[in-house]
Design a protein around this motif. Structure first.
Motif, PDB file in Angstrom:
ATOM      1  N   GLU A 158       0.821  -1.207   0.000  1.00 15.42           N
ATOM      2  CA  GLU A 158       0.000   0.000   0.000  1.00 15.42           C
ATOM      3  C   GLU A 158       0.856   1.258   0.000  1.00 15.42           C
ATOM      4  OE1 GLU A 158      -2.818  -0.128   3.177  1.00 15.42           O
ATOM      5  OE2 GLU A 158      -3.499  -2.142   2.658  1.00 15.42           O
ATOM      6  N   ALA A 159       1.993   1.206   0.692  1.00 13.99           N
ATOM      7  CA  ALA A 159       2.856   2.381   0.785  1.00 13.99           C
ATOM      8  C   ALA A 159       3.387   2.796  -0.576  1.00 13.99           C
ATOM      9  CB  ALA A 159       4.010   2.106   1.737  1.00 13.99           C
ATOM     10  N   LYS A 160       3.549   1.829  -1.477  1.00 19.27           N
ATOM     11  CA  LYS A 160       4.083   2.135  -2.805  1.00 19.27           C
ATOM     12  C   LYS A 160       3.130   3.003  -3.622  1.00 19.27           C
ATOM     13  CE  LYS A 160       6.851  -2.092  -3.143  1.00 19.27           C
ATOM     14  NZ  LYS A 160       7.049  -3.375  -3.863  1.00 19.27           N
ATOM     15  N   VAL A 161       1.833   2.901  -3.326  1.00 16.04           N
ATOM     16  CA  VAL A 161       0.858   3.654  -4.119  1.00 16.04           C
ATOM     17  C   VAL A 161       0.276   4.838  -3.360  1.00 16.04           C
ATOM     18  CG1 VAL A 161       0.237   1.661  -5.506  1.00 16.04           C
ATOM     19  CG2 VAL A 161      -1.016   2.105  -3.396  1.00 16.04           C
ATOM     20  N   LYS A 162       0.766   5.062  -2.147  1.00 11.43           N
ATOM     21  CA  LYS A 162       0.255   6.170  -1.352  1.00 11.43           C
ATOM     22  C   LYS A 162       1.392   7.149  -1.071  1.00 11.43           C
ATOM     23  CE  LYS A 162      -3.406   3.619   0.983  1.00 11.43           C
ATOM     24  NZ  LYS A 162      -4.511   4.427   0.510  1.00 11.43           N
ATOM     25  N   GLY A 163       1.245   8.350  -1.543  1.00  9.60           N
ATOM     26  CA  GLY A 163       2.242   9.366  -1.250  1.00  9.60           C
ATOM     27  C   GLY A 163       2.014   9.972   0.115  1.00  9.60           C
ATOM     28  N   GLU A 164       3.014  10.651   0.640  1.00 11.93           N
ATOM     29  CA  GLU A 164       2.907  11.278   1.952  1.00 11.93           C
ATOM     30  C   GLU A 164       1.793  12.311   1.981  1.00 11.93           C
ATOM     31  OE1 GLU A 164       4.069  11.709   5.961  1.00 11.93           O
ATOM     32  OE2 GLU A 164       4.599  10.232   4.433  1.00 11.93           O
ATOM     33  N   GLY A 165       1.624  13.020   0.865  1.00 13.98           N
ATOM     34  CA  GLY A 165       0.578  14.035   0.835  1.00 13.98           C
ATOM     35  C   GLY A 165      -0.802  13.441   0.942  1.00 13.98           C
ATOM     36  N   GLU A 166      -0.981  12.218   0.386  1.00  8.90           N
ATOM     37  CA  GLU A 166      -2.291  11.582   0.431  1.00  8.90           C
ATOM     38  C   GLU A 166      -2.628  11.115   1.834  1.00  8.90           C
ATOM     39  OE1 GLU A 166      -4.686   7.819  -1.567  1.00  8.90           O
ATOM     40  OE2 GLU A 166      -2.670   8.333  -2.267  1.00  8.90           O
ATOM     41  N   ARG A 167      -1.614  10.828   2.628  1.00  6.13           N
ATOM     42  CA  ARG A 167      -1.859  10.272   3.947  1.00  6.13           C
ATOM     43  C   ARG A 167      -2.357  11.327   4.929  1.00  6.13           C
ATOM     44  NH1 ARG A 167       3.260   7.196   5.917  1.00  6.13           N
ATOM     45  NH2 ARG A 167       1.917   6.971   7.723  1.00  6.13           N
ATOM     46  N   ARG A 168      -2.071  12.598   4.658  1.00  7.86           N
ATOM     47  CA  ARG A 168      -2.479  13.624   5.610  1.00  7.86           C
ATOM     48  C   ARG A 168      -3.310  14.673   4.889  1.00  7.86           C
ATOM     49  NH1 ARG A 168       3.173  14.925   8.648  1.00  7.86           N
ATOM     50  NH2 ARG A 168       4.072  12.859   8.473  1.00  7.86           N
ATOM     51  N   ARG A 169      -4.539  14.791   5.259  1.00  3.46           N
ATOM     52  CA  ARG A 169      -5.431  15.745   4.611  1.00  3.46           C
ATOM     53  C   ARG A 169      -6.044  16.626   5.698  1.00  3.46           C
ATOM     54  NH1 ARG A 169      -8.494  11.254   0.815  1.00  3.46           N
ATOM     55  NH2 ARG A 169      -6.704  10.702  -0.458  1.00  3.46           N
ATOM     56  N   GLY A 170      -5.341  17.672   6.039  1.00  3.87           N
ATOM     57  CA  GLY A 170      -5.834  18.521   7.104  1.00  3.87           C
ATOM     58  C   GLY A 170      -5.710  17.830   8.436  1.00  3.87           C
ATOM     59  N   GLU A 243      -7.409   2.536   5.454  1.00  7.87           N
ATOM     60  CA  GLU A 243      -7.481   3.806   4.740  1.00  7.87           C
ATOM     61  C   GLU A 243      -7.560   4.969   5.736  1.00  7.87           C
ATOM     62  OE1 GLU A 243      -7.161   5.982   1.393  1.00  7.87           O
ATOM     63  OE2 GLU A 243      -7.167   3.793   1.488  1.00  7.87           O
ATOM     64  N   ALA A 244      -8.354   4.790   6.782  1.00  9.22           N
ATOM     65  CA  ALA A 244      -8.480   5.835   7.797  1.00  9.22           C
ATOM     66  C   ALA A 244      -7.140   6.089   8.489  1.00  9.22           C
ATOM     67  CB  ALA A 244      -9.533   5.439   8.826  1.00  9.22           C
ATOM     68  N   LEU A 245      -6.402   5.026   8.786  1.00  5.83           N
ATOM     69  CA  LEU A 245      -5.125   5.171   9.476  1.00  5.83           C
ATOM     70  C   LEU A 245      -4.059   5.784   8.574  1.00  5.83           C
ATOM     71  CD1 LEU A 245      -5.171   1.766  11.369  1.00  5.83           C
ATOM     72  CD2 LEU A 245      -5.312   4.036  12.419  1.00  5.83           C
ATOM     73  N   TRP A 246      -4.109   5.487   7.292  1.00  5.14           N
ATOM     74  CA  TRP A 246      -3.175   6.106   6.356  1.00  5.14           C
ATOM     75  C   TRP A 246      -3.404   7.617   6.301  1.00  5.14           C
ATOM     76  CZ3 TRP A 246       1.199   4.488   4.513  1.00  5.14           C
ATOM     77  CH2 TRP A 246       1.423   3.137   4.251  1.00  5.14           C
ATOM     78  N   GLU A 247      -4.656   8.029   6.316  1.00  5.42           N
ATOM     79  CA  GLU A 247      -4.988   9.435   6.111  1.00  5.42           C
ATOM     80  C   GLU A 247      -4.945  10.255   7.399  1.00  5.42           C
ATOM     81  OE1 GLU A 247      -8.720   9.714   4.161  1.00  5.42           O
ATOM     82  OE2 GLU A 247      -8.077   8.630   2.373  1.00  5.42           O
ATOM     83  N   ALA A 265       1.007   1.819   9.494  1.00  7.03           N
ATOM     84  CA  ALA A 265       0.607   2.982   8.692  1.00  7.03           C
ATOM     85  C   ALA A 265       1.366   4.231   9.107  1.00  7.03           C
ATOM     86  CB  ALA A 265      -0.901   3.215   8.822  1.00  7.03           C
ATOM     87  N   GLY A 266       2.134   4.134  10.193  1.00  4.19           N
ATOM     88  CA  GLY A 266       2.885   5.287  10.680  1.00  4.19           C
ATOM     89  C   GLY A 266       2.005   6.351  11.274  1.00  4.19           C
ATOM     90  N   CYS A 267       0.864   5.971  11.813  1.00  3.79           N
ATOM     91  CA  CYS A 267      -0.092   6.930  12.361  1.00  3.79           C
ATOM     92  C   CYS A 267       0.126   7.088  13.871  1.00  3.79           C
ATOM     93  CB  CYS A 267      -1.523   6.462  12.101  1.00  3.79           C
ATOM     94  SG  CYS A 267      -2.772   7.606  12.712  1.00  3.79           S
ATOM     95  N   PRO A 268       0.479   8.267  14.362  1.00  2.13           N
ATOM     96  CA  PRO A 268       0.629   8.478  15.801  1.00  2.13           C
ATOM     97  C   PRO A 268      -0.640   8.062  16.541  1.00  2.13           C
ATOM     98  CG  PRO A 268       1.489  10.359  14.597  1.00  2.13           C
ATOM     99  CD  PRO A 268       0.792   9.488  13.589  1.00  2.13           C
ATOM    100  N   THR A 269      -0.488   7.164  17.500  1.00  8.90           N
ATOM    101  CA  THR A 269      -1.650   6.498  18.085  1.00  8.90           C
ATOM    102  C   THR A 269      -1.545   6.393  19.597  1.00  8.90           C
ATOM    103  OG1 THR A 269      -2.025   5.163  16.085  1.00  8.90           O
ATOM    104  CG2 THR A 269      -2.922   4.298  18.154  1.00  8.90           C
ATOM    105  N   VAL A 270      -2.673   6.631  20.251  1.00  7.35           N
ATOM    106  CA  VAL A 270      -2.817   6.307  21.672  1.00  7.35           C
ATOM    107  C   VAL A 270      -3.587   4.997  21.759  1.00  7.35           C
ATOM    108  CG1 VAL A 270      -3.760   6.992  23.904  1.00  7.35           C
ATOM    109  CG2 VAL A 270      -2.840   8.727  22.377  1.00  7.35           C
ATOM    110  N   LEU A 271      -3.000   4.034  22.431  1.00  2.00           N
ATOM    111  CA  LEU A 271      -3.665   2.751  22.656  1.00  2.00           C
ATOM    112  C   LEU A 271      -4.519   2.858  23.914  1.00  2.00           C
ATOM    113  CD1 LEU A 271      -2.087  -0.777  22.544  1.00  2.00           C
ATOM    114  CD2 LEU A 271      -3.438  -0.076  24.514  1.00  2.00           C
ATOM    115  N   VAL A 272      -5.764   2.434  23.818  1.00  2.00           N
ATOM    116  CA  VAL A 272      -6.669   2.489  24.970  1.00  2.00           C
ATOM    117  C   VAL A 272      -7.326   1.127  25.173  1.00  2.00           C
ATOM    118  CG1 VAL A 272      -7.127   4.951  24.672  1.00  2.00           C
ATOM    119  CG2 VAL A 272      -8.641   3.280  23.580  1.00  2.00           C
ATOM    120  N   TYR A 273      -7.741   0.873  26.385  1.00  2.00           N
ATOM    121  CA  TYR A 273      -8.528  -0.338  26.638  1.00  2.00           C
ATOM    122  C   TYR A 273      -9.126  -0.286  28.035  1.00  2.00           C
ATOM    123  CZ  TYR A 273     -10.066  -4.901  25.075  1.00  2.00           C
ATOM    124  OH  TYR A 273     -10.832  -5.937  24.615  1.00  2.00           O
TER     125      TYR A 273
END
Length: 366
Positions: A158-170, A243-247, A265-273
């Motif tokens: 998936e990373a090959k077809v997703k650019g950095e700009g696509e992963r962050r939209r606002g 897709e949500a985590l990529w963006e 996906a390289g998405c900064p995440t807080v793990l909760v439970y």
């Protein structure tokens, strides 16, 4: 050739589907069956906590009897069980006693608790396929094999077809409250409180909640309806977690495979439970082998690295505690980039030679 391929939860089913596809590509004549062929649905098999299991004990006894009868009557050449160890390892042991080759995918968490299970696991299986590099050394030589993690291969593609700009939209926040009803009921009230606070501060914030399945979708939607007057309505999707985590700029994710997907996906995440008090008491009493529950953190811990994912559990799972991490990730590009780099360094440890699914299929010898 007959393959009985058994996966009892959402993540296991995902791996099983990929295993089945690889098997058919290698040998189109293989006949494959699973729980679904005997009338059992993933949503019914997946329950959370000892209490829920006890409530449905007769159902699970029926599952066990039915699958044992299937093993006797259908006579598969190989039984491949994927995760779901409470049921699957019993069925694997049953098959092995009848001379059937048994392979289990996903090492039970013996590194966290009940190491005394190791001899029983070794007696139940011919081969154990491990996703984490520190697991094989817990077992006898040549029994367990590190195959890599299937999600590494999937996310690399998936990373090959997703650019950095696509992963962050606002400013995008992803919420993954879990797939089980009990998880959603316990987690969503706090998550909605966080959304209310953030949307008051960030008018351009987009909140996405990818539901793991139809039951989860309906449950989340009903809980959002109850709070609709307080906050702008988040976007709920049927599936689409990756897709949500990529963006997303940041995510809040219930403990489980989804936290590993967030890390990949390289998405900064807080793990909760959050669980019931009895289950929490027992977990704290018996889980001794690790200090963390998140897979990314466990990998880092076992490798001597810094844990890349904050964990907020039980009484620490509060809106204010979570916001201390999420706000900077949403507002400060430097903090966001540092969190992504930490996750990327940890995820390098999960890569192995060759594709994980292909190596699992090689272990099946079909």
């Amino acid at each position: 050739m007959k393959l009985l391929l058994l996966a009892g939860e959402e993540s296991g089913v995902m791996y099983a589907e990929r295993i089945a596809k690889e098997v058919r590509g290698k040998n189109p004549t293989v006949e494959i069956r699973g729980y679904g062929d005997y009338g059992f649905k993933t949503g019914d098999l997946a329950v959370m906590g000892l209490g829920q299991v006890l409530k449905r004990i007769f159902y699970f006894l029926r599952v066990k009897r039915t699958m044992e009868r299937a093993i006797n009557e259908w006579k598969p050449d190989v039984v491949c069980t994927v995760d779901y160890p409470g049921m699957n390892l019993k069925l694997a042991a049953y098959a092995k006693r009848r001379g059937i080759r048994t392979v289990h995918v996903v090492c039970p968490q013996v590194w966290a608790w009940k190491k005394g299970r190791i001899p029983k696991i070794e007696a139940s299986l011919d081969k154990l396929c491990c996703f984490f590099p520190f697991e094989p050394k817990l077992f006898k030589p040549d029994f367990a094999e590190f195959v890599g993690h299937p999600l590494v291969d999937a996310f690399a593609s998936e990373a090959k077809v997703k650019g950095e700009g696509e992963r962050r939209r606002g400013k995008v926040l992803a919420l993954l409250p879990g797939s089980r009803m009990g998880e959603i009921e316990k987690h969503m009230p706090v998550l909605l409180e966080i959304v209310e606070k953030l949307q008051a501060e960030m008018l351009d914030l987009k909140v996405v909640i990818p539901a793991a399945n139809e039951r989860a979708y309906a449950k989340i939607e009903s809980m959002l309806d109850c709070g609709a007057a307080r906050i702008p309505r988040p976007t709920i999707t049927r599936g689409g977690a990756r897709e949500a985590l990529w963006e997303a700029d940041a995510a809040i994710v219930a403990s489980g495979t989804a936290t590993l997907e967030a890390a990949l996906a390289g998405c900064p995440t807080v793990l909760v439970y959050k669980v019931g008090w009895l289950f929490a008491f027992l977990a704290r009493r018996f889980i001794k082998g690790i200090r963390h529950i998140g897979l990314a953190n466990i990998i880092a811990e076992k490798s001597g690295g810094m844990c890349p994912m904050p964990e907020l559990l039980q009484e620490d799972f509060t809106a204010e505690n979570i916001l201390r991490y999420v706000r900077p990730w949403l507002e400060d590009p430097v903090a966001n980039a540092a969190a992504r780099q930490s996750l990327a360094e940890t995820m390098k440890l999960l890569k192995s030679d060759g594709g994980a699914i292909a190596r699992i299929v090689d272990c099946l010898d079909v």
